[in-house]
Design a protein around this motif. Structure first.
Motif, PDB file in Angstrom:
ATOM      1  N   ARG A 213      56.433  21.686  66.914  1.00 47.11           N
ATOM      2  CA  ARG A 213      56.271  20.686  65.859  1.00 47.11           C
ATOM      3  C   ARG A 213      55.170  19.720  66.252  1.00 47.11           C
ATOM      4  O   ARG A 213      55.203  19.146  67.340  1.00 47.11           O
ATOM      5  CB  ARG A 213      57.573  19.930  65.611  1.00 47.11           C
ATOM      6  CG  ARG A 213      57.517  19.016  64.390  1.00 47.11           C
ATOM      7  CD  ARG A 213      58.861  18.378  64.097  1.00 47.11           C
ATOM      8  NE  ARG A 213      59.161  17.291  65.006  1.00 47.11           N
ATOM      9  CZ  ARG A 213      58.706  16.041  64.858  1.00 47.11           C
ATOM     10  NH1 ARG A 213      57.902  15.747  63.856  1.00 47.11           N
ATOM     11  NH2 ARG A 213      59.038  15.109  65.721  1.00 47.11           N
ATOM     12  N   HIS A 214      54.208  19.582  65.364  1.00 46.78           N
ATOM     13  CA  HIS A 214      53.149  18.615  65.599  1.00 46.78           C
ATOM     14  C   HIS A 214      53.701  17.193  65.493  1.00 46.78           C
ATOM     15  O   HIS A 214      54.412  16.868  64.539  1.00 46.78           O
ATOM     16  CB  HIS A 214      52.022  18.797  64.586  1.00 46.78           C
ATOM     17  CG  HIS A 214      51.010  17.689  64.618  1.00 46.78           C
ATOM     18  ND1 HIS A 214      50.160  17.492  65.689  1.00 46.78           N
ATOM     19  CD2 HIS A 214      50.723  16.698  63.718  1.00 46.78           C
ATOM     20  CE1 HIS A 214      49.391  16.449  65.445  1.00 46.78           C
ATOM     21  NE2 HIS A 214      49.720  15.948  64.262  1.00 46.78           N
ATOM     22  N   THR A 215      53.353  16.361  66.464  1.00 46.55           N
ATOM     23  CA  THR A 215      53.741  14.962  66.451  1.00 46.55           C
ATOM     24  C   THR A 215      52.492  14.106  66.301  1.00 46.55           C
ATOM     25  O   THR A 215      51.638  14.092  67.201  1.00 46.55           O
ATOM     26  CB  THR A 215      54.462  14.570  67.757  1.00 46.55           C
ATOM     27  OG1 THR A 215      55.593  15.409  67.956  1.00 46.55           O
ATOM     28  CG2 THR A 215      54.907  13.112  67.710  1.00 46.55           C
ATOM     29  N   PRO A 216      52.325  13.398  65.191  1.00 47.86           N
ATOM     30  CA  PRO A 216      51.181  12.493  65.081  1.00 47.86           C
ATOM     31  C   PRO A 216      51.194  11.470  66.212  1.00 47.86           C
ATOM     32  O   PRO A 216      52.250  10.876  66.514  1.00 47.86           O
ATOM     33  CB  PRO A 216      51.392  11.834  63.713  1.00 47.86           C
ATOM     34  CG  PRO A 216      52.198  12.824  62.934  1.00 47.86           C
ATOM     35  CD  PRO A 216      53.125  13.440  63.945  1.00 47.86           C
ATOM     36  N   PHE A 217      50.045  11.272  66.832  1.00 47.48           N
ATOM     37  CA  PHE A 217      49.965  10.377  67.982  1.00 47.48           C
ATOM     38  C   PHE A 217      50.530   9.002  67.665  1.00 47.48           C
ATOM     39  O   PHE A 217      51.266   8.411  68.455  1.00 47.48           O
ATOM     40  CB  PHE A 217      48.506  10.261  68.440  1.00 47.48           C
ATOM     41  CG  PHE A 217      48.297   9.280  69.561  1.00 47.48           C
ATOM     42  CD1 PHE A 217      48.588   9.624  70.862  1.00 47.48           C
ATOM     43  CD2 PHE A 217      47.819   7.999  69.305  1.00 47.48           C
ATOM     44  CE1 PHE A 217      48.417   8.723  71.909  1.00 47.48           C
ATOM     45  CE2 PHE A 217      47.636   7.086  70.333  1.00 47.48           C
ATOM     46  CZ  PHE A 217      47.938   7.454  71.645  1.00 47.48           C
ATOM     47  N   ALA A 218      50.217   8.472  66.507  1.00 47.18           N
ATOM     48  CA  ALA A 218      50.581   7.096  66.173  1.00 47.18           C
ATOM     49  C   ALA A 218      52.080   6.880  66.023  1.00 47.18           C
ATOM     50  O   ALA A 218      52.538   5.733  65.949  1.00 47.18           O
ATOM     51  CB  ALA A 218      49.866   6.664  64.887  1.00 47.18           C
ATOM     52  N   THR A 219      52.863   7.954  65.974  1.00 49.17           N
ATOM     53  CA  THR A 219      54.293   7.824  65.712  1.00 49.17           C
ATOM     54  C   THR A 219      55.149   7.688  66.974  1.00 49.17           C
ATOM     55  O   THR A 219      56.350   7.417  66.857  1.00 49.17           O
ATOM     56  CB  THR A 219      54.813   9.033  64.917  1.00 49.17           C
ATOM     57  OG1 THR A 219      54.713  10.216  65.735  1.00 49.17           O
ATOM     58  CG2 THR A 219      54.029   9.225  63.630  1.00 49.17           C
ATOM     59  N   VAL A 220      54.563   7.876  68.147  1.00 51.21           N
ATOM     60  CA  VAL A 220      55.421   8.019  69.335  1.00 51.21           C
ATOM     61  C   VAL A 220      55.838   6.697  69.964  1.00 51.21           C
ATOM     62  O   VAL A 220      56.807   6.657  70.716  1.00 51.21           O
ATOM     63  CB  VAL A 220      54.756   8.920  70.411  1.00 51.21           C
ATOM     64  CG1 VAL A 220      54.562  10.325  69.876  1.00 51.21           C
ATOM     65  CG2 VAL A 220      53.436   8.328  70.895  1.00 51.21           C
ATOM     66  N   SER A 221      55.119   5.623  69.680  1.00 53.54           N
ATOM     67  CA  SER A 221      55.447   4.332  70.284  1.00 53.54           C
ATOM     68  C   SER A 221      54.677   3.230  69.574  1.00 53.54           C
ATOM     69  O   SER A 221      53.656   3.494  68.923  1.00 53.54           O
ATOM     70  CB  SER A 221      55.088   4.330  71.779  1.00 53.54           C
ATOM     71  OG  SER A 221      53.678   4.386  71.950  1.00 53.54           O
TER      72      SER A 221
END
Length: 390
Positions: A213-221
């Motif tokens: 699953r692709h995780t957008p960088f801006a969503t992780v923290s």
């Protein structure tokens, strides 16, 4: 399948880069083109129909993005990536490469350092050099057949060099690596601590294979959200690169104002009527087409991997976790890079990307585009088999 990805579509006489630049870049035209990153599949019928309907209207004056255009992007990001984005974070940009070049103009000065992680998409290096910035390399680590970020090396660079920006490829090209949330969090923490802006190229993010699953960088923290510019587009996903339909997502209000003001002053945030039309159609009606296309491409990847294991075991396939680009490890052939390119181009009559275009870390590798009908892949593989035997 509802859609026929086996269909061969003649792209000659359409000014396509994939075949039109063979002579210029490879020295000959009698090649099967498996290089530039667009697919040989017809785009979703919904996109074609929406464009036809707009063309038939017959009037193409000044245009603006509709609320439906914005809603299509917001809906896609929420549905596909579980990312709730506010509309004010969004802007049209005329291409991902142009967009990170604009970010360099805004947030760096000539002589400033920009970090890239090779082997990586070659415009990261070329644009940085062309704009007079210093390219700072933090090579990826190749471990157990998969690329990983060298966090120790990255922190040393952040401590000892004057870096202002990190260009990040998420998912990674080449290699097709889908970065994990933990990796993204660690990267975000380091860059935030050293005040290095992350510009995340996520143009392949819609094409993660099952199991990833692709995780957008801006969503992780919060650090990632407030210290990033995310660049996305339906262009790779739905094979509409020629329409130029990219967009940026910028949550931080200070970064957003500086970036958006730069674009606004130069009218770089104005899309064409066809960009808005195609984006909306793709994101509103393209889910089923994308699902079938990814199934087809995954089978192409399996075909390539199985063929090499059986017939040319010296070539190892790095199975991509996302996208239609396959990274081939050819080092066991024992050839120099010049000999390797000659094998593919002049002996097998195949146009693939030379691995060294992605940095010296790509020596011994070639990048193969499998977003094409299976019959083309089979012919290409058999050509290479004969060339290797010869």
């Amino acid at each position: 399948m509802k859609y026929n990805f086996d269909e061969f579509v003649d792209r000659s006489h359409t000014d396509t880069v994939k075949s039109g630049r063979l002579k210029q870049l490879f020295g000959r035209e009698d090649l099967i083109p498996l290089w530039v990153a667009d697919m040989d599949f017809l785009c979703p019928p919904a996109v074609t129909e929406a464009l036809k309907e707009r063309v038939e209207h017959g009037l193409f004056g000044y245009t603006m993005p509709s609320q439906a255009y914005y809603d299509s992007i917001l809906g896609w990001l929420k549905r596909r990536h579980q990312w709730k984005v506010k509309q004010e974070y969004l802007t049209y940009v005329p291409g991902v490469v142009k967009a990170f070049a604009f970010a360099m103009d805004v947030f760096t000065q000539k002589g400033d350092g920009v970090i890239i992680q090779p082997p990586v998409y070659h415009p990261f290096r070329l644009v940085t050099q062309a704009l007079g910035r210093k390219v700072i390399h933090n090579p990826l680590l190749l471990q157990d057949g998969r690329y990983r970020i060298d966090f120790d090396g990255l922190e040393r660079l952040l401590k000892t060099t004057d870096c202002k920006m990190l260009l990040f490829c998420n998912p990674h090209n080449p290699g097709g690596r889908v970065w994990s949330p933990d990796e993204l969090k660690k990267l975000a923490a380091l860059c935030h601590a050293y005040r290095v802006l992350v510009v995340s190229d996520e143009i392949h993010g819609d094409m993660a294979f099952p199991g990833y699953r692709h995780t957008p960088f801006a969503t992780v923290s919060p650090e990632a959200e407030q210290n990033s510019i995310t660049l996305m587009a339906p262009s790779k996903t739905f094979n509409i690169a020629g329409i130029v339909s990219s967009f940026a997502v910028v949550p931080n209000p200070k970064i957003r104002q500086l970036y958006f003001d730069y674009l606004e002053a130069r009218e770089l945030n104005d899309g064409t009527v066809f960009a808005y039309t195609a984006t909306r159609a793709a994101y509103e009606q393209g889910d089923e087409w994308l699902k079938e296309m990814m199934q087809y491409v995954e089978q192409n990847v399996s075909l390539v991997d199985g063929f090499f294991k059986e017939h040319i075991p010296q070539i190892k396939v790095m199975i991509p976790q996302a996208s239609f680009l396959v990274w081939l490890d050819c080092r066991e052939l024992g050839l120099t890079q010049k000999e390797l390119v000659d094998l593919f181009v002049n002996k097998a009559r195949l146009a693939l990307n030379d691995g060294t275009m992605f940095g010296r870390e790509g020596e011994g590798f070639m990048r193969m585009n499998v977003g094409t009908p299976r019959s083309v892949i089979e012919t290409a593989l058999n050509n290479l088999k004969k060339a290797c035997k010869a």
